[in-house]
Design a protein around this motif. Structure first.
Motif: not given
Length: 689
Positions: A423, A429, A434, A437, A441, A618, A646-647, A649-650
């Motif tokens: 991250l 965020f 966050l 999320d 996961s 995902k 993370y960006d 993945y998000k």
């Protein structure tokens, strides 16, 4: 004559093969036993650890290896994880915990237990069986699992497989504590094999605590089991649920002489919309400690902890809590029952209880077995590939005809020590979103990329992450140009800044990850990472874990030199010669050399993947992690998985919608239907004629 000889030859060969088969069968798997597990709480259970008690009435110890290393458990041919807690072939008693991937409410599942193959090696594993396990095999407290605190002369030591939580000096409020980085949900049981040791002249010895807690600093929610005096004769509860607090008086007596081991288990669970706690000694429930209150018992996730302290009067009640092992398992009430099919001997999860004030020591032991009066028929074996509530039709039919389906989870379930993500710039965020999320996961570790020189800007974020039970590692030097002339000096300065922050901060980092760049990225003047890691290891000591992120193409012969300086490696499974590394087989092949070198030096590795390799959603990433966890299930070098950004993945959808197959010709489907209709009409017409 020839036909007769031929017939004799065929018959002789048949019997020879048959006899050989019996002979081979007698040399392996000498014992085979069906065991039926029955769910009793009315809840669907996932990843539930069931105790299997063996004795002379249900098991022949002479058929197994001396140490039980040949034991194997399976369901439908699928191997199950297990851990041997006790094994005593002379007394013919053993306790084995088996992890059941899924068990439908009010239903049965059949396990197969085998032994007798002297050639196999032991696969008993506490780490793979429980939600949390530590046998304290290292020579220091594992920084990836625990945090520690002390006051006065308090001290935590790990030596020869024993952790000592000590109050060693004559000092008012001399104390020490260890608490887990991971947090656990309600319907958990915290079990410790422990022993009280008094070293001072005051025979009361130290005050000892074991329990659950949400935050060490504020203690808004807590379940505290406390023992005092010689032989731990005074036992009490203290619970906190936000502002509400409950204190019990002296409820029971541990009845264990000084210097003797016993197991202490705290169950924290919900039943019929009520929240309860219970205490077990050596697996036996002490009903005098039962307590139910939704007002004073929380249902918020909490950490586990162990604590030792002296008294405020500064008496010589020094000593420590010795800990052999700890584990956290699932718990529901009532627990599943265990039935041995062949002899119909039911060995229930211990329901024997201690009640009244004059309970004898004899009643504290678990009875060998109880003969079942029911003629239970074991159900067909069920193959369970994942701890998932996605229930195949076969399982529904085998376990129960009228059982209800469990809710479908977002992603496949898997068990790893670390599930991480990298991250950057975290304040972009909304933290609750966050955290949600990450929870969905099952991410428990953040690798936080350090940008800029101000380390203190991250304190608030790290504190919020810790309060959610998330571990945070600072990633250094990813943005650094290692070809710069003063790269090494600036790197050492960054390292010093992190360590200084950790000494003074309310929320210290749990680890430091050194991001290494391949020599292919630069000329010969690239940084000397060995010198940097040596400085990190020397300055950090046992206070924080150190890890190294290995770049693609790295000379793996250097792993042996680096291994003593780090706690684990991160293996980057991307930016390699082969692109689109999205499948288990491709990734396993691509990193085989690095994992082999890490395995060879008895270290551990986290496999890091990149979304940019071509993952479409995902779910595909989480499914990959599940298959990697299964592939490396018995590999001591495999520590976990991580996502590089993370960006990216998000931005992925949870699960991509499958594209509809389109006909290569417009209107072809309609034309096909018309032609089919005309054909059918013509056929009917012809039959009439």
């Amino acid at each position: 004559m020839k036909k007769r000889l031929l017939t004799y030859g065929i018959v002789s060969t048949f019997f020879l093969v048959l006899i050989t088969g019996f002979a081979l069968a007698s040399t392996t798997d000498a014992c085979s036993q069906e065991i039926t597990i029955t769910e009793n709480s009315g809840e669907n259970l996932t990843g539930y650890q069931v105790p299997i008690y063996l004795d002379s009435s249900n098991f022949n110890f002479s058929q197994a290896n001396e140490d039980g290393s040949d034991l194997r458990f399976s369901s439908g041919g699928r191997s199950l994880n297990y851990w041997i807690e006790t094994w005593d072939p002379e007394a013919e008693k053993a306790l084995i915990w088996v992890r059941i991937p899924f068990l439908l409410a009010n239903s049965n599942i059949t396990l197969l237990m085998k032994c007798g193959d002297s050639e196999v090696t032991a696969v008993s594993s506490g780490e793979e069986t429980f939600d949390f396990f530590d046998g304290f095999e290292d020579d220091k407290l594992q920084s990836l699992l625990w945090r520690s605190e002390s006051a006065g002369g308090g001290l935590v030591e790990v030596e020869d497989g024993i952790c000592k939580v000590s109050a060693p000096k004559v000092h008012a409020y001399d104390s020490s504590m260890i608490y887990s980085k991971a947090s656990f949900d309600i319907n958990s049981m915290f079990v410790v094999k422990r022993m009280k040791v008094t070293t001072g002249k005051d025979e009361r010895g130290p005050l000892l605590r074991q329990g659950f807690i949400d935050q060490i600093s504020s203690k808004k929610n807590e379940i505290q089991h406390e023992t005092e005096l010689a032989n731990e004769t005074r036992v009490s509860w203290e619970t906190s649920n936000r502002k509400e607090r409950y204190n019990s008086f002296d409820l029971t007596n541990v009845r264990v002489p000084e210097g003797e081991w016993y197991t202490s288990g705290i169950a924290w669970y919900e039943e019929n919309d009520n929240r309860s706690i219970a205490w077990f000694k050596d697996g036996v429930r002490d009903t005098k400690m039962d307590y139910t209150s939704s007002e004073y018992v929380t249902n918020i996730p909490m950490h586990i902890y162990l604590y030792a302290a002296s008294y405020s009067d500064a008496s010589k009640n020094t000593g420590y809590m010795a800990v052999d092992y700890v584990f956290v398992r699932k718990f529901v009430n009532p627990e599943p029952t265990v039935t041995f099919a062949s002899a119909q001997i039911e060995d229930k999860t211990p329901e024997e209880t201690i009640s009244g004030s004059e309970t004898s020591a004899e009643n504290e032991t678990i009875s060998d077995s109880e003969t079942s009066t029911e003629n239970e028929t074991p159900v067909s074996e069920v193959s369970v590939s994942e701890e998932s509530s996605e229930i195949p039709a076969q399982m529904e039919e085998n376990q129960s005809a009228n059982a209800t389906n469990a809710p479908e989870p977002l992603f496949p379930r898997y068990s790893v020590s670390v599930s991480g993500i990298k991250l950057s710039s975290p304040y972009r965020f909304d933290f609750p979103a966050l955290s949600k999320d990450f929870d969905s996961s099952r991410i428990d570790t953040i690798f936080l990329n350090m940008s800029g020189e101000d380390v203190w800007q991250y304190e608030r974020f790290v504190k919020m992450a810790h309060e959610e039970g998330t571990t945070v590692h600072a990633v250094l030097f990813e943005e650094l140009d290692c070809t710069e002339e003063r790269a090494t000096n600036s790197s050492l300065a960054s390292l010093d800044a992190i360590l200084d922050y950790n000494e003074k901060s309310l929320a210290p980092f749990d680890g430091i990850n050194i991001y290494m760049k391949s020599s292919n990225d630069s000329e010969e003047g690239c940084m000397d990472y060995v010198t940097l890691l040596e400085a990190a290891e020397k300055k950090a000591g046992d206070k924080v874990s150190i890890s190294a992120s290995l770049p693609p193409g790295y000379d793996t012969s250097n792993v042996e030199e680096i291994a003593p300086l780090v706690d684990f490696f991160v293996v980057r499974a991307y930016d390699r010669e082969k692109k689109n590394l999205t499948s288990e087989s491709d990734i396993v092949d691509a990193i085989a050399l690095e994992m082999g070198e890490i395995r060879g030096v008895n270290s551990k590795g986290i496999i890091e993947i990149s979304v940019d390799e071509g993952f479409e959603d995902k779910y595909s990433i989480q499914n990959l992690f599940a298959t990697l966890a299964e592939y490396y299930a018995n590999d001591s070098a495999f520590m976990g998985v991580s996502i590089s950004n993370y960006d990216t993945y998000k931005a992925l959808p949870v699960k991509a919608e499958p594209e509809e197959e389109k006909s290569p010709l417009p209107g072809f489907e309609t034309l096909s239907v018309l032609l089919s209709g005309l054909g059918a009409f013509a056929l009917l017409k012809a039959r009439k004629n």
